[in-house]
Motif scaffolding. Structure first.
Motif, PDB file in Angstrom:
ATOM      1  N   LEU A   1       0.838  -1.220   0.000  1.00 43.71           N
ATOM      2  CA  LEU A   1       0.000   0.000   0.000  1.00 43.71           C
ATOM      3  C   LEU A   1       0.860   1.253   0.000  1.00 43.71           C
ATOM      4  O   LEU A   1       0.533   2.251  -0.652  1.00 43.71           O
ATOM      5  N   PHE A   2       1.990   1.212   0.692  1.00 46.84           N
ATOM      6  CA  PHE A   2       2.904   2.356   0.732  1.00 46.84           C
ATOM      7  C   PHE A   2       3.473   2.630  -0.665  1.00 46.84           C
ATOM      8  O   PHE A   2       3.591   3.783  -1.093  1.00 46.84           O
ATOM      9  N   GLU A   3       3.804   1.552  -1.372  1.00 48.58           N
ATOM     10  CA  GLU A   3       4.353   1.704  -2.724  1.00 48.58           C
ATOM     11  C   GLU A   3       3.329   2.280  -3.700  1.00 48.58           C
ATOM     12  O   GLU A   3       3.684   2.883  -4.702  1.00 48.58           O
ATOM     13  N   LYS A   4       2.055   2.073  -3.391  1.00 46.48           N
ATOM     14  CA  LYS A   4       0.996   2.631  -4.231  1.00 46.48           C
ATOM     15  C   LYS A   4       0.764   4.107  -3.958  1.00 46.48           C
ATOM     16  O   LYS A   4      -0.112   4.736  -4.574  1.00 46.48           O
ATOM     17  N   GLY A   5       1.542   4.665  -3.009  1.00 48.12           N
ATOM     18  CA  GLY A   5       1.451   6.090  -2.742  1.00 48.12           C
ATOM     19  C   GLY A   5       0.572   6.470  -1.577  1.00 48.12           C
ATOM     20  O   GLY A   5       0.311   7.663  -1.337  1.00 48.12           O
ATOM     21  N   MET A   6       0.075   5.480  -0.835  1.00 46.05           N
ATOM     22  CA  MET A   6      -0.780   5.792   0.305  1.00 46.05           C
ATOM     23  C   MET A   6       0.053   6.321   1.472  1.00 46.05           C
ATOM     24  O   MET A   6       1.191   5.892   1.684  1.00 46.05           O
ATOM     25  N   SER A   7      -0.520   7.269   2.227  1.00 41.33           N
ATOM     26  CA  SER A   7       0.167   7.829   3.391  1.00 41.33           C
ATOM     27  C   SER A   7       0.115   6.833   4.547  1.00 41.33           C
ATOM     28  O   SER A   7      -0.677   5.883   4.541  1.00 41.33           O
ATOM     29  N   ILE A   8       0.970   7.087   5.538  1.00 41.04           N
ATOM     30  CA  ILE A   8       1.001   6.207   6.715  1.00 41.04           C
ATOM     31  C   ILE A   8      -0.370   6.165   7.387  1.00 41.04           C
ATOM     32  O   ILE A   8      -0.881   5.091   7.738  1.00 41.04           O
ATOM     33  N   SER A   9      -0.991   7.325   7.548  1.00 42.53           N
ATOM     34  CA  SER A   9      -2.293   7.376   8.233  1.00 42.53           C
ATOM     35  C   SER A   9      -3.364   6.649   7.423  1.00 42.53           C
ATOM     36  O   SER A   9      -4.216   5.949   7.981  1.00 42.53           O
ATOM     37  N   ASP A  10      -3.324   6.782   6.092  1.00 42.42           N
ATOM     38  CA  ASP A  10      -4.318   6.098   5.254  1.00 42.42           C
ATOM     39  C   ASP A  10      -4.154   4.575   5.320  1.00 42.42           C
ATOM     40  O   ASP A  10      -5.132   3.831   5.333  1.00 42.42           O
TER      41      ASP A  10
ATOM     42  N   VAL B   1      13.979   1.096   1.314  1.00 44.87           N
ATOM     43  CA  VAL B   1      12.955   2.040   1.768  1.00 44.87           C
ATOM     44  C   VAL B   1      13.679   3.191   2.431  1.00 44.87           C
ATOM     45  O   VAL B   1      14.582   2.980   3.250  1.00 44.87           O
ATOM     46  N   ASP B   2      13.337   4.410   2.072  1.00 42.92           N
ATOM     47  CA  ASP B   2      13.981   5.572   2.672  1.00 42.92           C
ATOM     48  C   ASP B   2      13.353   5.853   4.037  1.00 42.92           C
ATOM     49  O   ASP B   2      12.362   6.578   4.143  1.00 42.92           O
ATOM     50  N   LEU B   3      13.935   5.275   5.070  1.00 46.46           N
ATOM     51  CA  LEU B   3      13.382   5.454   6.415  1.00 46.46           C
ATOM     52  C   LEU B   3      13.638   6.850   6.964  1.00 46.46           C
ATOM     53  O   LEU B   3      12.945   7.308   7.877  1.00 46.46           O
ATOM     54  N   LYS B   4      14.632   7.557   6.384  1.00 47.98           N
ATOM     55  CA  LYS B   4      14.967   8.887   6.906  1.00 47.98           C
ATOM     56  C   LYS B   4      13.923   9.942   6.552  1.00 47.98           C
ATOM     57  O   LYS B   4      13.999  11.067   7.026  1.00 47.98           O
ATOM     58  N   GLN B   5      12.946   9.557   5.755  1.00 45.48           N
ATOM     59  CA  GLN B   5      11.845  10.503   5.501  1.00 45.48           C
ATOM     60  C   GLN B   5      10.921  10.602   6.710  1.00 45.48           C
ATOM     61  O   GLN B   5      10.086  11.495   6.796  1.00 45.48           O
ATOM     62  N   PHE B   6      11.108   9.646   7.654  1.00 42.72           N
ATOM     63  CA  PHE B   6      10.247   9.627   8.839  1.00 42.72           C
ATOM     64  C   PHE B   6      10.952  10.153  10.090  1.00 42.72           C
ATOM     65  O   PHE B   6      10.319  10.352  11.124  1.00 42.72           O
ATOM     66  N   ILE B   7      12.265  10.371  10.025  1.00 42.38           N
ATOM     67  CA  ILE B   7      13.023  10.840  11.182  1.00 42.38           C
ATOM     68  C   ILE B   7      14.210  11.662  10.688  1.00 42.38           C
ATOM     69  O   ILE B   7      14.899  11.274   9.742  1.00 42.38           O
TER      70      ILE B   7
END
Length: 698
Positions: free
Chosen positions: A611-620, A646-652
């Motif tokens: 779902l993340f790869e399809k462009g969905m946000s974390i909350s969605d 996965v670019d984890l640094k986009q979250f921290i």
């Protein structure tokens, strides 16, 4: 008096669900809470495990300011504060055992109005008055209030200083709470605290989930082995009167392959603390202890309590068996009884300032052990709660003795008590009924009353047993604080004037095979064990006992409801807002896997990543999958660990990673995330802490 927030019944129920995860109050809780919120002094007598703490914790949330909770044991304070924090409530305890830095931090939080509840021991309270005078105190709660009374079974001299509370905190309501107080103790508590006009709430002392069982004391160890045989790794406590017995029994249990530890005052403080922590955290299921163990423990999943020796009074017995089944599930209270125990306890009482009083209570305990009628009736009647129906959940009800119509004997006994103007103790009443010609009877002229000699055909010992049965059935009551005199209850008047019949048991009781222990329900056992396993893992990570995360009753409710979404999980008993946010995702995953292992070949972390790869946000993603956002971040971290880019640094941010790295160094590599969370003053979310720790390892 503190200004109240909105305190309508609806708002109170909202607070109950939001912070504690319950939809309904237990008996008397709402009435007590509403009385406190009106600013009235309150005395609450509630059974162990009956929800006393909520009666001051919830009002504290509903009012402006801070509640002072006076509590006798550090372990008890720590346990309640851990549970409150787990529910998202700001609380702390203050005592002399804490380092200076920790004490200073707590006092800073107190002055800054950052605490809703502050727990203190009575010995520490008066050293804090300067700080407490600077803040708004909305309520003073006195837990284990029987400790203030010399009539109580656990008198604490430091509690007597609490008589100053009314003068020190003018206009602030006081609530005194205890599980064990007869009428004399209740009167003494209110008198000493200066709250004689306090509204009294006396809840039912009944704990119907506890099976009451008394057995002869022969071959106790063999009986214990048989009792434990089908109970697996259930948590339980065995109480002994002496340290020697404690060590001996723990050793014999270990020899038989049971994981058991001894606990008594002969161990150093560090060892005692370790034993208690092992028990609380389910590392050791069986503790063999002196009565000092357990008062400060709110462990909800204790399934059985054994008294290797008869306790010295009914209050202590009731408090100790109440440490079992606090989650409302079935528990077994087994007590062994022999006359040797009585002899030993009489020696303990000899020469003490309250010898006469202790011996009177010991005699009543002996009467309970020798009862030939429903034990729950006897127990509840002792506390002034009279029931007419047998409980069906004690050894006497399960294996009743042979009964006969004892109405005439009961009438004679009641008549004698009445003609003696309810002024004489059990022994004198029997002497009069049997026509004794001893000095006490003759000097008082009792040979002239109508019932003198009315039961001379019954032996002294048998008549004593019948009077004990009448006490245990609630026909008579005994006032220990007035030389043990016997009084008539409303039941007695029904027997004398309204034709009420009485059944008495034959004194000679047949020896019977001990009842086979019952197992807990096994439905869903696999899921329950999976939930227990994940609870233990979460508890270790959070640095709290397993039952602080969720009680066994909450796990059973999860097993019953099988929630699939966060909304459904919020409806589980014991799930409030804070626990929903912290734990829903991980428990939902366990339940989902259990419900249908064949539903999908795609792992849960892979579904989130798709779902993340399809462009969905974390909350969605969280909303679509019915899980928490923290869980989605964890899934993406898992994908990264498995080698997918996965670019984890986009979250921290880099700055936040540096903060985590510095905290790890400063905190000297702590085990759990909770330490980091508190270090960051709860401002850095758990998912960022986990990501930071993961990324600094790469």
């Amino acid at each position: 008096m503190a200004l109240q927030k909105e305190t309508t019944p609806t708002h109170i129920h909202t607070l109950l669900k939001q912070h504690f995860g319950y939809d309904t109050f237990r008996p008397n809780q709402q009435a007590i809470i509403e009385n406190v919120l009106k600013g009235k002094d309150t005395l609450a007598i509630m059974p162990t495990g009956g929800g006393k703490s909520l009666c001051f914790q919830l009002p504290s949330l509903a009012m402006e300011g801070t509640t002072i909770v006076i509590s006798p044991l550090i372990a008890l304070m720590k346990d309640q504060v851990d549970a409150l924090k787990s529910n998202g409530i700001a609380a702390a305890y203050f005592n002399s055992s804490q380092p200076q830095e920790e004490q200073s931090l707590i006092l800073e939080q107190l002055i800054a109005n950052q605490l809703k509840l502050i727990y203190v021991a009575p010995e520490s309270l008066w050293g804090l008055t300067n700080h407490l005078s600077k803040i708004q105190i909305n309520l003073v709660a006195i837990d284990e209030a029987h400790c203030i009374s010399s009539w109580g079974h656990d008198f604490r001299p430091a509690y007597t200083q609490l008589s100053r509370l009314k003068a020190e905190f003018l206009g602030t309501p006081i609530i005194a709470l205890t599980a064990t107080a007869d009428k004399a103790t209740q009167d003494d508590i209110t008198k000493q605290l200066g709250i004689s006009h306090a509204t009294r709430y006396i809840s039912s002392f009944d704990r119907p989930n506890i099976y009451l069982d008394v057995r002869p004391g022969q071959q106790r160890i063999q009986q214990i082995f048989k009792f434990l045989g089908s109970r697996g790794k259930q948590s339980g406590i065995i109480y002994c009167l002496s340290r020697k017995s404690t060590d001996m029994l723990a050793s014999k249990l270990k020899e038989k392959g049971y994981d058991a530890k001894a606990y008594h005052a002969g161990l150093d403080a560090e060892e005692r603390s370790k034993v208690q922590e092992d028990f609380i955290n389910d590392r050791v299921p069986i503790i063999v202890a002196t009565i000092a163990f357990g008062m400060g423990i709110d462990k909800s999943n204790v399934r059985w309590v054994i008294h290797y020796n008869m306790p010295k009074n009914i209050e202590g017995y009731y408090q100790e068996i109440g440490r079992g089944g606090r989650d409302g599930l079935k528990s077994h209270a087994l007590m062994f009884y022999s006359f040797a125990d009585v002899v030993m306890l009489r020696k303990f009482a000899a020469g003490t300032p309250t010898e006469e009083f202790q011996l009177a209570k010991l005699e009543r305990m002996q009467q309970f052990a020798e009862a030939l009628s429903c034990r729950r009736k006897a127990l509840l009647n002792y506390f002034g709660e009279y029931i007419t129906e047998d409980c069906g959940n004690c050894d006497i009800c399960k294996r009743p003795p042979k009964y006969f119509d004892g109405t005439l004997i009961a009438q004679k006994v009641c008549s004698a008590v009445a003609r003696l103007k309810e002024q004489e103790a059990l022994g004198t009443v029997i002497d009069v009924l049997r026509g004794a010609q001893n000095q006490q009877v003759l000097e008082k002229g009792y040979q002239n009353i109508k019932t003198y000699g009315a039961a001379k055909d019954i032996s002294w010992k048998d008549l004593q047993q019948y009077v004990i049965q009448l006490l245990n059935q609630g026909v008579l009551e005994i006032w220990f604080h007035e030389k043990g005199r016997l009084l008539l209850t409303p039941f007695a008047k029904q027997i004398l004037f309204e034709g009420k019949t009485v059944r008495l048991a034959n004194v000679i009781q047949e020896t019977v095979e001990a009842e086979k222990p019952k197992r807990l329900p096994t439905r869903g056992k696999d899921l329950f064990e999976k939930l227990r396993t994940v609870r233990a893992k979460v508890a270790k990570e959070m640095g709290v006992p397993a039952y602080v995360v969720f009680s066994d009753a909450s796990l059973q409710d999860m097993e019953d409801k099988m929630p699939s979404t966060v909304q459904e999980f919020s409806e589980v008993s014991g799930v409030g807002r804070a626990k929903l946010e912290k734990y829903a995702d991980i428990f939902l995953q366990v339940i989902a896997k259990h419900k249908d292992k064949k539903t999908s070949k795609v792992a849960t972390h892979e579904r989130s990543f798709q779902l993340f790869e399809k462009g969905m946000s974390i909350s969605d993603i969280a909303i679509k999958r019915g899980i928490m956002e923290n869980s989605v971040y964890g899934h993406l971290q898992k994908i990264h660990e498995l080698g997918t880019k996965v670019d984890l640094k986009q979250f921290i941010s880099d700055a936040e990673i540096s903060e985590v790295q510095k905290a790890k160094s400063d905190l000297n590599n702590p085990d759990g995330l909770k330490t980091y969370f508190e270090h960051f003053e709860e401002k850095m979310p758990y998912y960022k802490i986990k990501l930071g720790l993961y990324l600094i390892k790469l």
